[in-house]
Design a protein around this motif. Structure first.
Motif, PDB file in Angstrom:
ATOM      1  N   GLU A 487     -19.028 -16.642  -2.792  1.00 53.52           N
ATOM      2  CA  GLU A 487     -18.135 -16.301  -2.056  1.00 53.52           C
ATOM      3  C   GLU A 487     -17.202 -15.089  -3.028  1.00 53.52           C
ATOM      4  O   GLU A 487     -16.397 -14.218  -2.374  1.00 53.52           O
ATOM      5  CB  GLU A 487     -17.049 -17.050  -1.484  1.00 53.52           C
ATOM      6  N   HIS A 488     -17.220 -15.348  -4.398  1.00 51.25           N
ATOM      7  CA  HIS A 488     -16.648 -14.731  -5.157  1.00 51.25           C
ATOM      8  C   HIS A 488     -16.878 -13.040  -5.506  1.00 51.25           C
ATOM      9  O   HIS A 488     -16.129 -12.316  -6.084  1.00 51.25           O
ATOM     10  CB  HIS A 488     -16.194 -15.200  -6.468  1.00 51.25           C
ATOM     11  N   GLY A 518     -10.935 -14.215  -6.011  1.00 48.13           N
ATOM     12  CA  GLY A 518     -10.805 -15.719  -6.180  1.00 48.13           C
ATOM     13  C   GLY A 518     -10.651 -15.873  -7.622  1.00 48.13           C
ATOM     14  O   GLY A 518     -10.578 -15.016  -8.422  1.00 48.13           O
ATOM     15  N   MET A 519     -11.160 -17.317  -7.771  1.00 50.42           N
ATOM     16  CA  MET A 519     -11.270 -17.533  -9.248  1.00 50.42           C
ATOM     17  C   MET A 519     -12.580 -17.746  -9.884  1.00 50.42           C
ATOM     18  O   MET A 519     -12.905 -18.021 -10.895  1.00 50.42           O
ATOM     19  CB  MET A 519     -10.324 -18.978  -9.321  1.00 50.42           C
ATOM     20  N   GLY A 520     -13.493 -17.872  -8.985  1.00 51.86           N
ATOM     21  CA  GLY A 520     -15.095 -18.122  -9.222  1.00 51.86           C
ATOM     22  C   GLY A 520     -15.262 -19.490  -8.980  1.00 51.86           C
ATOM     23  O   GLY A 520     -14.306 -20.316  -8.750  1.00 51.86           O
ATOM     24  N   CYS A 521     -16.447 -20.041  -9.343  1.00 48.66           N
ATOM     25  CA  CYS A 521     -16.975 -21.143  -8.853  1.00 48.66           C
ATOM     26  C   CYS A 521     -18.152 -21.606  -9.830  1.00 48.66           C
ATOM     27  O   CYS A 521     -18.415 -20.943 -10.940  1.00 48.66           O
ATOM     28  CB  CYS A 521     -17.492 -21.417  -7.457  1.00 48.66           C
ATOM     29  N   ASP A 522     -18.722 -22.657  -9.481  1.00 51.81           N
ATOM     30  CA  ASP A 522     -19.758 -23.192 -10.275  1.00 51.81           C
ATOM     31  C   ASP A 522     -21.088 -22.312 -10.100  1.00 51.81           C
ATOM     32  O   ASP A 522     -22.245 -22.880 -10.903  1.00 51.81           O
ATOM     33  CB  ASP A 522     -19.992 -24.916 -10.058  1.00 51.81           C
ATOM     34  N   LYS A 525     -19.905 -18.758 -12.064  1.00 52.24           N
ATOM     35  CA  LYS A 525     -19.664 -18.615 -13.557  1.00 52.24           C
ATOM     36  C   LYS A 525     -20.650 -18.683 -14.422  1.00 52.24           C
ATOM     37  O   LYS A 525     -20.927 -17.895 -15.347  1.00 52.24           O
ATOM     38  CB  LYS A 525     -18.321 -19.757 -13.821  1.00 52.24           C
ATOM     39  N   PRO A 526     -21.495 -19.972 -14.411  1.00 42.20           N
ATOM     40  CA  PRO A 526     -22.761 -19.991 -15.090  1.00 42.20           C
ATOM     41  C   PRO A 526     -23.563 -18.743 -15.206  1.00 42.20           C
ATOM     42  O   PRO A 526     -24.044 -18.320 -16.118  1.00 42.20           O
ATOM     43  CB  PRO A 526     -23.388 -21.313 -14.833  1.00 42.20           C
ATOM     44  N   ALA A 547     -15.432 -21.823 -20.447  1.00 42.18           N
ATOM     45  CA  ALA A 547     -15.085 -22.371 -19.136  1.00 42.18           C
ATOM     46  C   ALA A 547     -16.051 -21.918 -18.001  1.00 42.18           C
ATOM     47  O   ALA A 547     -16.175 -22.154 -16.925  1.00 42.18           O
ATOM     48  CB  ALA A 547     -13.684 -22.069 -18.459  1.00 42.18           C
ATOM     49  N   LEU A 548     -17.069 -20.893 -18.592  1.00 39.96           N
ATOM     50  CA  LEU A 548     -18.039 -20.503 -17.670  1.00 39.96           C
ATOM     51  C   LEU A 548     -19.333 -21.470 -17.587  1.00 39.96           C
ATOM     52  O   LEU A 548     -20.145 -21.444 -16.957  1.00 39.96           O
ATOM     53  CB  LEU A 548     -18.463 -18.921 -18.084  1.00 39.96           C
ATOM     54  N   GLN A 549     -19.227 -22.053 -18.706  1.00 42.14           N
ATOM     55  CA  GLN A 549     -20.396 -23.113 -18.749  1.00 42.14           C
ATOM     56  C   GLN A 549     -20.625 -24.317 -17.951  1.00 42.14           C
ATOM     57  O   GLN A 549     -19.725 -24.916 -18.073  1.00 42.14           O
ATOM     58  CB  GLN A 549     -20.594 -23.280 -20.198  1.00 42.14           C
ATOM     59  N   ASP A 550     -22.028 -24.470 -17.666  1.00 38.27           N
ATOM     60  CA  ASP A 550     -22.295 -25.812 -17.040  1.00 38.27           C
ATOM     61  C   ASP A 550     -21.787 -26.707 -18.110  1.00 38.27           C
ATOM     62  O   ASP A 550     -22.131 -26.493 -19.178  1.00 38.27           O
ATOM     63  CB  ASP A 550     -23.694 -25.897 -16.601  1.00 38.27           C
TER      64      ASP A 550
END
Ligand code: SRM
Ligand SMILES: Cc1cc2nc3c(=O)[nH]c(=O)nc-3n(C[C@H](O)[C@H](O)[C@H](O)COP(=O)(O)OP(=O)(O)OC[C@H]3O[C@@H](n4cnc5c(N)ncnc54)[C@H](O)[C@@H]3O)c2cc1C
Ligand code: SF4
Ligand code: FES
Lengths: 849, 112
Positions: A487-488, A518-522, A525-526, A547-550
């Protein structure tokens, strides 16, 4: 209306289905349900019985559970046979003396295996194959036997033969008829099946009439045949057909068929109005149906009639598709060609051992039946054409002749042409129309379809067809498969890659600000973390990327089920010195880690806690190890065989090349993981053809294979180029990998990526070998940049005291995580399971490690 | 609940809680995951109810349909940081705790 009491005798597959239909019925509260089973358990999946020998337990085979029956108010009595029906009093009586009255009675007593009246058939180790208890008896007998004979070469007999083979016996099949599967196959199909099965080491004896079973000389028994020949064996398994279990019905005077079976009408009623019969005990229009799908249809019809509906049973399609001893076999409609005046086409391929025959009507407009052995891809199409009486194409032979250019589906019919009434899933009686309406109601994945219609949740044979129907309906509804990564970002991974490169974007925040919301998500981000790494190769734990990493990438280790981590140091090409092996052992001992050799020729150390990771890595780095990136979507390992250095057949140094490749690409981040292998000759001991990049040495230089993988859907790699020298090999790999990284989707492995490229392998060759897009020099310089900026992330981390802080388990305490509990197994640790945890916590046992 | 009913316990320096990167703290043997999302502080149980592993501080933080969430690193369910409710299965939730920044310290509130 007062509730209606329904007694179901027999809780087999069909009896259970009927009860389940009543439970699901909108007027379910009107019914009081009671079922009796002679067996010690509720219904299980007989169709999957043979999976028991492949490791399934009785538990795995269950189709329902006692708690499900209890929750739905179904009364069940196990281990108690119904021995009498008092028709006049509407009452049943069981062996234990229990009496139960009913308003409606359903007989779902199934069938029993027919054992021919051969003298000697009742001895020990003479068995049948129908219940879980039979499976147990077979397993026990196999332990004391070397040879097993199956009497009966039909569908079940061959399945039983497979079971005996799995139990490690030498297997023979003895068949009375002149060919195997005489009911389903014609002569040509039967012959090919026989050849294929014989090649698998099962001996087939046709036209054999067993006269007696007597004591043997070299084995336990000897079977004497009518023609004077004999066969010695330790075990005999009868699979010579089934007989309806109808003694109860016979005893209470219901109308029976001449050769057994409880006569039913189109509503599944017997000759007594309030007694129904369904499944393998029922005889409809003179026929017993020995398959589960018709039984399910009967169950549905009976429930409809009981609740005032008017559905009718109108016969059933007996088409079957099976894998027998690993051989694909299918039979559709009038497979024998018994319809008067019918015509047939036969396709026979002796080299690949494929036999196909279609039977068409005299006027050439309809498909009447088909037999397929060795290759059954056309099954779905043919079965649908036959059942729905669809018009035949102009050249019906095209239905079975493979097309020359490998273009799939030539001559087949698109699912679009099927009528809505077409049965897609015979197990659960789901039509095309039902799947389409599920799609209209919002289903968009095969998982949704399974959940809402149950299609595909029985034998699973219809999943491919159901998926096609779903996709077809989705595209008709104009549903475009949404390719936004989340959604981002309203972009695909490939688009984001281009944006990052073209705009030289260096951080997630910058990208989000310019192109996202938005802020991003899992998900995003990865993915973007990986793209940034592929493009600029920054250290992954840099403030702006961390903070992007799994968690795996963040802690640079693989998280396990209990929150601890595993550590996989790089062991390029599987080559390791004794000194380094000793260090791994010492470290594992010091930190009490579980050690295992992986499938990737490396050593994995499991069970490290967050705060231990840097301590362990410090020791490993001091000993010369580097991170193995087992945690990242990145280059994993290059497997190698020992090659020309040691091996008498090796033609080139496969270990040297594998190390060179692993060193070059280590640390490369990619859309999915990348695996390589190098073999020293065409014997292929390194299994290079199952890798994303596979290299095989030949007398003329290296052969390069691309886009293979193991895993969920194994795919052989394709030959990309051959006769390569070291330099050319590396150049081609550079280009292929970089082109993949640029253009693949998130979590798309190379195989799927290539299959989705318009033009596939040839296109890839155009781009990479012939430079049709004029991008090769760019691809090479991108790769050169990555290679020259490699750093071992763990080395960078252990040298930075600031980063080390992140590995503390608690910010405010030095205590250990008390949810992490290990127990010992085979002299090493493993995570405690739930039961053990509860026990330990309650009793605070000291056996914790 | 007004803050006077709470006893505030300092667990770390404010700069030890980097934006979007969770940490774990121990408070009376409870494992608590702390987050700083754009200056807003959150504290939830660190134990993932689906696996019973103490991993929630190690998940990726983001937003889904306008709710600030953390994704469990094991099976990827999302938990709202504000309410503790699991987005995939609303019958499952984790506890949330009062948290604040005071005098450069991150503090968890516990009932007196
Ligand atoms: C450790 C290892 C099993 C072992 O004990 O041997 C392993 C373990 C895992 N594999 Fe694997 N795979 C391991 C070799 C393989 C192999 C064999 C090989 O590489 O030759 C395969 C098949 C070959 C292939 O990938 O084509 C393999 C196919 C998979 C797949 C399926 C990929 C696919 O395309 O279908 C997954 C799932 C995924 O990646 O999405 C997977 C995922 C995983 C994960 C990451 C699952 C997870 O998320 O927890 C496991 C974590 C590793 C860990 O905790 O350290 N693993 N996995 C092997 C590590 C090799 C190494 O040294 O790096
Ligand atoms: C090894 C094997 C493989 C098969 N493979 C396939 C396949 O691939 N595809 C397919 O379609 N079909 C297959 N079948 C056939 C399929 O299993 C049957 O069609 C199906 O089980 C019939 O269901 P049913 O309920 O009529 O009978 P059953 O499942 O036999 O159930 C009848 C139950 O009633 C009980 N019972 C009988 N009399 C009484 C009584 N008086 N009182 C109390 N209980 C009683 C029996 O003990 C039994 O539990 C296979 C069968 C076997 C054995
Ligand atoms: S592939 Fe096999 S035969 Fe060839 S070099 Fe390697 S080990 Fe030897
Ligand atoms: S046909 Fe068996 S699951 Fe659909």
């Amino acid at each position: 209306m007062s509730s209606e009491k329904i007694v179901v005798v027999g809780n087999g597959m069909v009896g259970h289905k009927l009860i389940d239909n009543l439970i699901q019925h909108e007027e379910a509260d009107q019914f009081e349900l009671i079922t009796f089973s002679e067996e010690p358990r509720l219904a299980y999946d007989r169709v999957q019985l043979s999976s028991y020998f492949a490791g399934a337990s009785a538990e795995d085979l269950m189709m329902t559970s006692e708690s499900y029956y209890q929750e739905n108010g179904v009364n069940y009595i196990l281990n108690d046979k119904v021995i009498e029906v008092k028709v006049a009093e509407n009452k049943v009586i069981t062996a234990s003396g229990r009496e139960e009255s009913y308003d409606k009675l359903v007989l779902a007593t199934g069938s029993f295996p027919f054992v021919p009246p051969i003298p000697g058939k009742d001895q020990d180790h003479c068995l049948v194959y129908r219940t879980i208890e039979d499976l147990e008896a077979m397993t026990a007998s196999a332990k004391e036997s070397k040879i097993g004979v199956v009497v009966g070469g039909g569908l079940l007999g061959l399945e039983a033969a497979n079971a005996l083979k799995n139990l490690g016996l030498e297997v023979h099949v003895v068949e009375f008829a002149p060919r195997l599967m005489a009911v389903q196959l014609d002569e040509g199909g039967g012959e090919l099946l026989r050849k294929k099965i014989t090649d698998l080491g099962v001996s087939i004896h046709t036209s054999k009439n067993t006269k007696e079973i007597v004591a043997g000389e070299s084995s336990r028994y000897r079977m004497n045949f009518a023609d004077g020949e004999y066969l010695e064996t330790d075990m005999v398994l009868f699979s010579a057909g089934i007989r309806p279990q109808d003694e109860l019905a016979r005893q209470c005077g219901l109308q029976m068929g001449e050769r057994g079976g409880i006569v039913i009408n189109n509503y599944c009623q017997t000759s007594v109005d309030n007694i129904y019969a369904v499944g393998e005990c029922a005889l409809w229009d003179g026929k017993i149906y020995g398959l589960v799908a018709p039984g399910y249809t009967m169950a549905k019809v009976a429930v409809s009639h009981i609740s005032g509906g008017d559905q009718e049973f109108k016969g059933a399609d007996m088409s079957t598709k099976l894998k027998l001893l690993g051989v694909d076999v299918a039979s559709i409609g009038d497979a024998q060609g018994r319809t008067p005046g019918c015509l047939s086409f036969v396709y026979q391929d002796g080299v690949n051992e494929v036999y196909k025959r279609i039977i068409i009507s005299e006027d050439k407009t309809r498909l009447l039946g088909a037999v397929l052995v060795g290759e059954v891809e056309a099954y779905g199409t043919l079965q649908q054409m036959c059942v729905n009486e669809m018009d035949l194409p102009e050249n019906p032979e095209a239905l079975i002749i493979p097309s020359i250019d490998g273009d799939e589906g030539a001559g087949g019919v698109g699912v679009d042409a099927l009528p809505d009434s077409a049965h897609i899933c015979t197990c659960h009686d789901v039509t095309k129309g039902q799947i389409c309406s599920a799609v209209q109601d919002g289903a968009s994945t095969i998982g949704d379809i399974k959940a809402s219609t149950r299609a595909g949740t029985g034998c699973g044979g219809c999943v491919a067809l159901a998926t096609q129907v779903m996709n077809c309906e989705l595209s008709k509804l104009g549903v475009e498969v949404n390719t936004d990564i989340c959604e981002h970002f309203a972009h695909t991974r490939q688009e984001i890659y281009h944006i990052v490169r073209v705009e030289k974007i260096k951080t997630f925040d910058e990208l989000l600000e310019k192109h996202g919301k938005g802020m991003g998500c899992d998900i995003c981000k990865p993915t973007i973390g990986s793209i940034l790494a592929s493009c600029w190769n920054d250290y992954v734990l840099k403030e702006e990327h961390a903070a992007l990493q799994d968690t795996n990438d963040y802690f640079m280790a693989n998280m396990q089920k209990n929150g601890t981590y595993s550590i996989v140091p790089r062991i390029a090409a599987g080559e390791i010195t004794p000194e380094k092996l000793i260090v791994l052992g010492q470290v594992a001992k010091e930190y009490k880690l579980y050690t295992k050799i992986t499938g990737g020729q490396r050593i994995d150390l499991f069970g490290a806690q967050q705060h231990e990771l840097p301590l362990i890595w410090k020791e490993l780095i001091d000993a010369g190890f580097e991170t193995g990136h087992a945690y990242g979507k990145s280059v994993r390992t290059v497997k190698s065989c020992v090659g020309s250095t040691w091996c008498r057949y090796g033609v080139l140094d496969s270990v040297g090349m594998a190390i060179h490749i692993e060193d070059r690409y280590k640390g490369l981040r990619s859309p999915h993981k990348l695996k390589f292998a190098v073999s020293g000759c065409t014997r292929e001991c390194a299994e290079a053809q199952s890798k994303d990049i596979g290299v095989i040495a030949t007398e003329n230089g290296w052969s390069l294979y691309v886009c293979g993988n193991g895993g969920m859907k194994p795919r052989h790699a394709d030959l990309f180029a051959s006769g390569l020298d070291d330099q050319m090999l590396i150049t081609l790999i550079d280009r292929i990998l970089m082109f993949y990284i640029r253009t693949a989707d998130r979590l798309q492995r190379t195989s799927v990526w290539m299959d989705n490229l318009d033009g596939g392998l040839e296109y890839l060759k155009d781009v990479v070998i012939r430079d049709s897009l004029k991008v090769c020099s760019e691809l090479e310089s991108d790769m050169a940049h990555i290679v020259s900026t490699y750093q071992c992330e763990w080395k960078t981390t252990v040298e930075d005291p600031d980063k080390l802080k992140r590995f503390r388990t608690f910010v405010n305490s030095n205590e250990k995580d008390n949810t992490v509990v290990f127990v010992e197994e085979r002299k090493q640790i493993r995570p405690a399971n739930k039961d053990e945890l509860v026990r330990f916590v309650e009793s605070a046992e000291p056996e914790l490690v | 609940m007004s803050s006077d009913e709470l006893q505030w316990i300092s667990v770390c320096e404010a700069d030890e809680l980097s934006p979007l990167l969770g940490v774990r703290a121990l408070l009376d043997q409870q494992q608590i995951a702390l987050f700083n999302v754009k200056g807003e502080l959150y504290a939830i149980d660190a134990i993932d109810p689906f696996t019973d592993a103490a991993v929630l501080s190690r998940g990726i933080v983001g937003d889904i349909k306008n709710q600030v969430v953390v994704a469990s690193p094991i099976y990827k369910q999302h938990f709202s940081l504000a309410s503790g409710i699991c987005l995939e299965d609303e019958s499952v939730s984790v506890k949330t705790y009062p948290v604040r920044e005071k005098d450069g310290k991150i503090q968890l509130g516990k009932k007196c």
